[in-house]
Design an enzyme around this catalytic site. Sequence first.
Site: not given
Length: 496
Positions: A190, A266, A301, A400
Amino acid sequence: MSLRTHEDWLRLAAEVKLPSRHYIDGADEAGDGKTFAVVSPRDGRTVAEVADGGEREVDLAVSAARRAFDHGPWPRLAPAERGRVLVRLADLLELHRDELALCISLEMGKPISEAHTVELRAAAAAFRWYGQLADKIVDESPQTAQDTLALVTREPTGVVGAVVPWNFPLTLASWKVAPALATGCTVVLKPSEFSPLSALMVAKLATEAGLPPGALNVVVGDGSTAGRAIGLHPDVDVVAFTGSTDVGRHFLRYAADSNLKRVWLELGGKSPNIIFPDAPDLDLAAATAAWGIFFNQGEMCTAPSRLLVHRSIADRITDAVVARAQALRVGDPLDPATEMGALVRESHLDRVRAHIDAAVADGARLRVGGSRVLAETGGSYLRPTVFDHVAPASRLAREEVFGPVLAVLAFDEVDEAVALANASDYGLAAGLWTSDLTTAHRVSRALRAGTVWVNCYEEGDMTVPFGGVKLSGNGRDKSAHALDKYTELKTTWVQL
């Protein structure tokens, strides 16, 4: 890099036929007829209407993958033959590099030069590397008593649900799909609803390469519907997810509420990049710091979003990063001269700008950027942004941002730098710059991160594992260690 000009890419964008349906059991699948618009962040225009999947489409794809695993040829092929199929797929990715790179630039705003030379190279390398590894996965025969034989075999886990984000749509997909297929698993992929086009195109190329029906299926849909359906499906044996920490928590809950499938995550990062005054090349360190945070619009990331600089060189390094930010060319992703493209969506641009406003409110000093640019194009563009005088406890130092926004923090001692670097809920990556071998070893060991780069940043290849600790997740992509996610160890004890 392709020799195409800006005009060439615009012409190809007008001519290329973009995929629009799910890919299930080796064929296009329209689903129930619902669609959604894929909007390009380069100009805010719809580039495709794509089938919108949910529980029904996920169930079709999982059923196809289950049949292919339980009864189909893929898990039963000789590993060398599986490897040859994956290598052929790598060849096809390179052959269709222009179209795939174009899809990526259109759907998520990455500069075409980076999509072509970085993303496609990485995706092809992953399929080629795991294809070459497929027949080199060895079993074990431990030494036991003379009248017994012990065998430890590594067997494919089954149906893998791979859920991947939009920032590196093919790289991150290939890091999951390639090792899963190499072991003999079957896959339901997906992609993000923001970036489905490139994944759908790869699925068709996989069939062309010789992958049998059902071995790789692609369902497009929102995470709250299609992603949730994959997480809860009782016939999915493993979920491999890259994305936010919040969504990663959902997948752990889905596993607990269904069949206790294994979940590999992750997740996010707030990576520190530490520059000591004895760095072998301070100019290179500053240039790399700027490149790292502005590459891929900061939507990465592992982006070195916290720059920790010794106070004696803080002004010099910060000034150099600011100068690079001011010179960076922001523009149309389809222009080969563009160095920073568009953020993936207008809503994401708004989110990043909210972080900028919060940083100003928290007392950080805005050195450059912070404002929208090229608004007249309809695209989602932001100036490269640098803050210094950032407080360690502030939101900018801890949360973040996932955009081209750098937080600069000064330190005086090595131990202080390590403490600042580890003062984060995340632990994906880190960098450090020093000429002292002892400092390099001691600091790299002390940093709580899955990857530490010394006198470089964002380097590596398929031979080394990638993943994080703490809220950055578990398990590893890349390298032979990724096979652990898609295999089970079976012990067979034979009495002779």
